[in-house]
Every structure is written in C-alpha cells, then in structure tokens.
Design a protein around this motif. Structure first.
Motif, PDB file in Angstrom:
ATOM      1  N   ALA A  48       2.368   1.724  -3.421  1.00  0.00           N
ATOM      2  CA  ALA A  48       1.367   2.137  -4.409  1.00  0.00           C
ATOM      3  C   ALA A  48       1.135   3.638  -4.364  1.00  0.00           C
ATOM      4  N   ARG A  49       1.333   4.242  -3.189  1.00  0.00           N
ATOM      5  CA  ARG A  49       1.116   5.681  -3.045  1.00  0.00           C
ATOM      6  C   ARG A  49       2.397   6.503  -3.196  1.00  0.00           C
TER       7      ARG A  49
ATOM      8  N   ALA B 100       0.832  -1.203   0.000  1.00  0.00           N
ATOM      9  CA  ALA B 100       0.000   0.000   0.000  1.00  0.00           C
ATOM     10  C   ALA B 100       0.867   1.254   0.000  1.00  0.00           C
TER      11      ALA B 100
ATOM     12  N   ASP C  50      -5.963   1.641   2.752  1.00  0.00           N
ATOM     13  CA  ASP C  50      -4.702   0.913   2.581  1.00  0.00           C
ATOM     14  C   ASP C  50      -4.916  -0.360   1.764  1.00  0.00           C
TER      15      ASP C  50
ATOM     16  N   GLU D 196       5.476   8.601  -4.271  1.00  0.00           N
ATOM     17  CA  GLU D 196       5.762   9.457  -5.425  1.00  0.00           C
ATOM     18  C   GLU D 196       7.061   9.061  -6.110  1.00  0.00           C
TER      19      GLU D 196
ATOM     20  N   ALA E 250      -5.487   0.391  -1.885  1.00  0.00           N
ATOM     21  CA  ALA E 250      -4.255   0.705  -2.604  1.00  0.00           C
ATOM     22  C   ALA E 250      -3.502  -0.572  -2.954  1.00  0.00           C
TER      23      ALA E 250
END
Length: 390
Positions: free
Chosen positions: A119-120, A116, A193, A122, A196
C-alpha cells in the motif's frame, strides 16, 4: 493499484485461479504481482510464465511468496530485543532464531504486513492478485486490521501517553512504573501498518473474487461468505465456477452430475446477486494455472459494497432507521448488542464492532427487523441528549 482478493471453499482450487488470473493479466500487458503463501502455486506459475519466443518482460507476472515463519521470527526477535531490560530483570533466557517455530495465526499477520508494504510502495503494480486462505477464514482475515486497530486504541490510547519529562514523577505518584515510550512507539507503528492494510482493503478498486465448484454445499458456503463480506463492506467481483462437467456427455452418470452442477450454478448466481459466474470447464482447471483460461480482471468490482445509510422517519414515526445490507442473513443467525457508542453485530460466525454514527449516539434503540436481506435498526432520539426545537 487494483487489488483482487481470491478465495473459495476448501478444495475449490482458488490458488490456481489466482495464479492464472495474474498470468492472464500480465500477458494482457498489465504490471501484475501475485501474493501467495502456496509454494506449489508459485512454482507452477514460474514455470508457466517462462518466456517463450517473442515474449517480453511484461508477459510474466511478479510472484511474491509469503514466508510466515520468517516473518514470525523477525517480529519475535525484535520484540525480545525491546523487552530485554525486563527479561534480564526476571532472569529470562533469550530465545535464538533457530529455536522459534511459527504460532497459529502467523500467516495472517505476514499477509497483513505484506499488504501494508504494498500500500505504501512507490512502484506498486497495476494489479495485485492476492491468494487468500479458504472460506470462512478469508473473511475473518480481511476483517482483522480493523479489529486489531480497535484493540490497540483501547489498550494503548495514544492521547494518554504522558510527556517524557513527567513520566518519572507520574510513576512515583501512581506507585507503578508507566509503560515505556517504546511501547507506545511500537503501538503507533503497528497502527500505521494496520491502517495502510485496512485502507487498501477498503479501496473502491479492491474486490473479492469467489471461486467454487457448484454443489449444494458450495451454495451454503457462498451464502455465508456473501453475508460475511457484506457485514465488513467488502466488494464482490465476478465469481468463477470451476470443474464444470460437459452437459452433453453420453454417460448417464456424468450427465446427471453435470445437471446437478448446472442447477447449483443457478443457485450460486442467485446467492451472489451479481453477473453469472465465469465458467471454467477445463478438467484440469484446479491444478494447472498455465492451462486455466481464467477471466481477466475487471476494471472495477462487479458488485460494489452497499453503503450503510440512515433514513430519517422522525416526521412520521419519530425514529431514525439505520439501514444495513446483509444479503443472505437469517434472523436466527443475528446478534445485536449496543455497548456505549458502539454496535456489536454478529451474523453466524462473523462479528463486527462498529462505532455508531454521531447522530445515533444520542438515541436509544427502539427495535430491529430483517427483511429482503436488509437489517433495519430503529432509533428513538433521546430527549435528554437531543437538541430542543425552538
């Protein structure tokens, strides 16, 4: 971000293949991250990736070692802190961090939390290589986000959360205290979470790479894994066959073993229904990622997951057919139960509960059949729920 999930039967050496794949990709110039719970694999890769003369930073993959015990302690202490008022009411003695030992299942939750976060992120890598548990636990783990999200929606439906201003009044009317706001907030955070992680696993550039030493037992294990992956609509990547013996050995015993491996290798290719497995003949392939000539990751999955489609046969047979690809499934392993607007589908040790498409919720089940690796569910439109034709 391309994600490659690596697993195989126990003893196949799939952690080393995952490490070698990450190393090869980094040396090919891709920003690569290896996610593994295996300390020995992480240490071996760190040694193998030590820069040599002329090597730059891109020649080394990043290694993230999962620590399920630390993740379990953090999550437990956070839950204990949030439940402190209730625990104090009952006179409970809080647990300290040094008292906590991880429970079974902790590694799976630590991995999902890591996925998770990635996946988020940057600054996500170009390639994420994930060292999964052995089969069939790996398939169960990949299905876990969707299952847990379903549990959360059933137990704590967000749409039923009462407004804060009305909570005291509703509590008195009901005669029982309503769940605290933090419970819904925690559930919403956990659902985000899990969503994601689920999105990452279902992405079109995510696939599963199966690693195995060819043998009759391996063929059976891979057949079951192939069906389980198809049940959860997870795409397959090129398989890797390891520990292959030379076919031209002068030793009759070794030559017989090699012939058996080659026969099993053909069966593996047939079971997976894709390109021939990548063959690794190095005798130390399962132990040393530095010398393992693992294949570079492909730009896309070798066998994208097939869609579950609905065929309209109302004109000829008066039914709608839901077509569900389940390669390798046997009729004796199938279990089907309709529960309201959901279908409970079991194949051997694997189970999935899926919502029925809207058009099929207004139908009754008329039958099912399995042929050529495809399950076909027949639905008859319910006159009471189906729009009348004018």
């Amino acid at each position: 971000m391309r994600t490659l999930l690596v697993t195989g039967p126990g003893g196949s050496g799939h952690p080393a293949v995952a490490a070698a794949t990450a190393l090869r990709a980094a040396r090919d110039g891709r920003r690569t991250l290896l996610l593994t719970p295996d300390r020995e694999t992480a240490a071996a890769l760190a040694d193998a990736a030590a820069p040599g003369p002329g090597d730059g930073p891109a020649a080394r993959p990043t290694v993230r070692l999962l620590d399920p015990a630390a993740h379990f302690r953090t999550e437990f202490l956070d839950l204990q802190r949030r439940c402190a008022p209730a625990l104090d009411l009952f006179g409970a003695a809080p647990l300290a961090a040094e008292e906590l030992t991880e429970l079974p299942g902790a590694p799976a939750f630590a991995l999902l939390a890591a996925l998770a976060g990635l996946a988020r992120a940057e600054d996500a890598p170009e390639l994420l290589v994930v060292d999964l548990p052995p089969l069939p636990d790996a398939v169960a783990l990949l299905a876990l986000p969707a299952q847990l999200r379903r549990y959360l929606r059933r137990l704590l439906p967000a749409e039923r959360q009462a407004a804060r201003a009305l909570r005291p009044v509703l509590g008195k009317l009901a005669g029982v205290p309503l769940p605290a706001a933090w419970l819904y907030e925690t559930a919403a955070r956990r659902d985000a979470d899990l969503a994601a992680a689920e999105e990452l696993l279902a992405a079109p550039d995510t696939s599963v790479r199966l690693v195995a030493e060819p043998s009759p037992d391996t063929v059976r294990a891979l057949r079951g894994a192939r069906t389980g992956l198809a049940l959860h609509q997870l795409a397959l990547d090129t398989a890797v066959a390891v520990k292959l013996l030379p076919t031209a050995s002068p030793d009759p015993w070794l030559a017989a073993l090699a012939a058996g491996q080659q026969a099993a290798l053909k069966d593996v290719a047939g079971v997976l229904d894709g390109p021939p497995p990548h063959e690794l003949a190095h005798p130390g392939a399962a132990d040393d990622p530095a010398t393992l000539p693992a294949p570079p990751p492909d730009p896309a999955p070798a066998a994208p997951a097939e869609e579950w489609t609905i065929e309209d046969h109302r004109a000829d047979d008066g039914v709608l057919v839901w077509r569900i690809p389940l390669p390798g499934a046997a009729k004796t392993d199938l279990g089907l139960v309709r529960r309201g607007g959901e279908l409970v589908l079991s194949v051997g040790p694997f189970r999935r509960i899926v919502p029925l498409p809207a058009v099929l919720r207004r139908c009754t089940v008329a039958g099912a059949g399995l042929a050529d690796g495809v399950l076909r569910l027949r639905f008859t439109p319910d006159p009471a729920a189906w729009p009348r034709e004018r």
